[in-house]
Design an enzyme around this catalytic site. Sequence first.
Site, PDB file in Angstrom:
ATOM      1  CG  ASP A  13       7.073  10.221  10.025  1.00 22.77           C
ATOM      2  OD1 ASP A  13       7.220  11.325   9.472  1.00 22.77           O
ATOM      3  OD2 ASP A  13       7.202   9.135   9.440  1.00 22.77           O
ATOM      4  CE  LYS A  21       4.759   1.462   9.352  1.00 22.16           C
ATOM      5  NZ  LYS A  21       4.246   2.712   8.956  1.00 22.16           N
ATOM      6  N   GLY A  74       7.211   5.978   7.460  1.00 24.59           N
ATOM      7  CA  GLY A  74       8.483   6.342   8.059  1.00 24.59           C
ATOM      8  C   GLY A  74       9.174   5.173   8.717  1.00 24.59           C
ATOM      9  CG  LEU A  78      -1.980  -1.051   1.317  1.00 27.65           C
ATOM     10  CD1 LEU A  78      -2.626  -1.038   2.682  1.00 27.65           C
ATOM     11  CD2 LEU A  78      -3.012  -0.802   0.240  1.00 27.65           C
TER      12      LEU A  78
END
Length: 759
Positions: free
Chosen positions: A645, A548, A530, A526
């Site tokens: 971030d 992730k 960071g 996708l």
Amino acid sequence: MATSVLTLALLSLYFVFSPASAADRITANSSIADGQTLVSAGGVFELGFFTPPTSTARFLGIWYKDIAPLTVVWVANRQAPIIGTTASLVINSTGSLVLADRSGHMFWSPAPSNVTSSTPVAQLLDSGNFLIVDANGTGAVLWQSFDHPSDTLLPGMKLGWELTTGLDRYLTTWASPADPSPGDYRFEIDIRGVPEGFIWYNGTLPVYRNGPWNGLRFSGEPEMEPDNGNFLFEFVANSTDVYYTFLVDGGGGGDVISRFVLNQSTLQRYVWLQQQQAWNLYWSLPRDQCDRYAECGAYGVCDASASPMCGCPTGFTPASPREWALRDGSAGCARTTRLNCTGDGFLALPGVKLPDVTNATADASVSLDQCRQRCLANCSCLAYSASSIKGGESGCIIWTSPLIDIRQFESGGQNLFIRLAASDLPSNGDNSKKKNTALAVVLSLLGLLLFGLGGFFIWTKFFRNKGRFQSTRRLTSFDSSNPLYPVQDRNTEEESSQSNGLVDVTLFDMATIALSTDNFATSAKLGEGGFGAVYKGELGGGQTVAVKRLSKYSTQGLDEFKNEVMLIAKLQHVNLVRLLGCCVHGEERILVYEYMENKSLDTFIFDKARSAQLNWSKRFDIILGVARGLLYLHQDSRFKVIHRDLKAGNILLDGEMNPKISDFGVARIFGADGADSHTKRVVGTYGYMSPEYAMDGVFSVKSDVFSFGVLVLEIVSGRKNRGMYSSGEQTSLLSHVRHYSQIIHCSCSILESQENAGN
Ligand SMILES: *[C@@H]1O[C@H](CO)[C@@H](O)[C@H](O)[C@H]1NC(C)=O
Ligand SMILES: *[C@@H]1O[C@H](CO)[C@@H](O)[C@H](O)[C@H]1NC(C)=O
Ligand SMILES: *[C@@H]1O[C@H](CO)[C@@H](O)[C@H](O)[C@H]1NC(C)=O
Ligand SMILES: *[C@@H]1O[C@H](CO)[C@@H](O)[C@H](O)[C@H]1NC(C)=O
Ligand SMILES: *[C@@H]1O[C@H](CO)[C@@H](O)[C@H](O)[C@H]1NC(C)=O
Ligand SMILES: *[C@@H]1O[C@H](CO)[C@@H](O)[C@H](O)[C@H]1NC(C)=O
Ligand SMILES: *[C@@H]1O[C@H](CO)[C@@H](O)[C@H](O)[C@H]1NC(C)=O
Ligand SMILES: *[C@@H]1O[C@H](CO)[C@@H](O)[C@H](O)[C@H]1NC(C)=O
Ligand SMILES: *[C@@H]1O[C@H](CO)[C@@H](O)[C@H](O)[C@H]1NC(C)=O
Ligand SMILES: *[C@@H]1O[C@H](CO)[C@@H](O)[C@H](O)[C@H]1NC(C)=O
């Protein structure tokens, strides 16, 4: 409210730019004026006018189009700064490329070439090469910027000589960051004797020498791996060409971005970290004092791990004992016994950088043994070595002048054979051999002992871990038809229910995750955040999740990681993306989140078509939602979390376009909690980082607030804040806002008064 909307409208008006020419070439009678740029076909490089930081002059240069801060790789008018913005680059009516201003003053023009053309075209390529070709017929290259490097070597560029034309391509450092004119240092391939690279000071003084190419690497750069997958290094030395070049991704043309720069007296290789949006210093030279040219004089051997660093080989003594004792080795070493041509032998120095070869001769066609015979037979030969170590030692280098600049490496060095008088040679080596055998036995016994201890340690660790964490199933059944269900770890469940009922985080099995994402297929990817790549996953029950995969920087152990995940899973807020579970497998750390249909905010606000879906009230709601989520992280949750971030790419939108902050708490997982306000490893994204964080690594909730401010400006203006806070130019959104806030303030007052008058 009316005023603020007006302000916003005006703000966005100011960001509408005159469309920059997106062409990649200049043809006859077309030109590039200051403010316009050429962009290579694939959008990799951009050519145009720039001003170096702290300078006011304009220069024509080439830089990476999508990399901020501005990274200039080539400059045309290095020694002829342009004052003002009236210069342009044109192909004039006689077919020459010229950089001149309106009054006709010429700043730069490429050296005239042998090849001429009536239809020249100047084109910027995706490699960063700017070339002039004959558009009619042959396509012959009249001139190219790759033949005239500034301080940067890009992949595919050649550093060295075209012997047929005498073309010498070398790097010269910028005089200073504000001044691209040639500085004091130069990195050049020296083709006297055997070719090798030198950093010269002032054109004549050697500062560093990288040694001759030995088939695998430069003799002085043992860390240069011939085949590391990311880089391919090449050295060519034949009768027509002598040059060094490198390719990235093993020549496969993937997405590694790397540049090799002469930065004052240091050679540096940088790689671009996409995740951190920053250049990373991959490698640099000189490493230590031993890299200084001739640090230990003639015949001296420099060893950085020894004290003193300079030593003399067997058969030599310090030439100047007084200086030597004061740790000045520059006088070098002298022979204890003069050479007597007939009865000499050789001393082997293993693991060294070969001495200066500017006066040496090489012959690749003989064997090492023939080389030895050749050296013995010639009274002026002082040392020999193999010229190639690729697939064993072969070829021959012969030295006839004193051996200068030898250094000892711990690994990766080569054998050098120094000529010694027979009386100075170590006696037959019998004694030393015996000693060595004894030492070897002792060492191997020690090794066995250590190995045993290590094994015990691993064994205990393995069983302890196995008991606690059940994700050791091997990654073998990617194509199996096993149904995909999350594997709940019973032990953890019990543990967590005992320990004051911490949230139930699902521990996923690695195989499940791999299967759900099609083994982390590129098609399932996708995006890249960071802290790692995100994939779309499909779990057993048809549930869609975002997976992730954390990049491997975390220093955390297993238990700490698990604790962090549990804490983060407890953070629940309507404006935060929900964490569903995690997975740990070996080095891998994976987080599983709920999936957001509308992806991230940046796909909307920076996209002309999609941004139409966001009217002002939607944008306002999004800003408000992000603010709520941030407030929760900073203040209302159980523990303070600094995001570090925050950016448009980390704001996800659900089906109803409700914003949800993602990646929160990942900063915690990376081992920096709120208490520690100073960090060495700056994570985050340039453009969103507050100055004190980006420069000094100091961060607090204020850093997030800064990022939030940038985000608000982006949502309102629909423009990306590129560039860094420190860039002197008006290249970033922030500097624009700063610059125009004054004007806008005035116009708004006027508009407001008109509005009031109208009412
Ligand atoms: C370029 O300009 C010159 C003089 O203005 C003109 O004669 C020539 O035809 C032009 N060339 C092209 C390709 O437009
Ligand atoms: C075009 O530029 C070249 C190189 O500077 C110069 O020699 C030539 O005179 C120029 N031609 C015209 C018509 O100005
Ligand atoms: C291109 O080259 C051909 C012959 O090679 C010539 O006839 C033609 O005029 C040239 N065109 C231009 C624009 O110079
Ligand atoms: C340039 O042209 C001259 C004369 O035609 C020739 O002698 C020389 O070799 C050429 N140089 C190159 C680099 O082609
Ligand atoms: C650099 O070299 C020039 C001559 O080539 C010399 O005059 C000058 O003093 C040198 N500068 C330094 C700093 O060594
Ligand atoms: C020298 O090497 C270059 C690059 O590999 C090659 O293009 C050239 O033909 C070679 N020259 C000779 C004489 O082999
Ligand atoms: C030169 O090195 C310094 C520090 O080592 C670095 O900050 C700077 O960016 C480098 N310059 C270039 C052009 O890479
Ligand atoms: C060289 O050494 C050999 C043997 O050590 C000896 O016989 C010979 O005389 C020496 N020659 C000279 C010139 O010293
Ligand atoms: C190479 O030879 C020249 C002339 O004999 C000498 O001046 C120079 O120092 C030598 N260089 C090296 C590195 O041996
Ligand atoms: C010895 O080697 C040097 C340098 O390679 C060479 O100039 C000389 O001719 C050689 N002498 C003999 C006798 O081969």
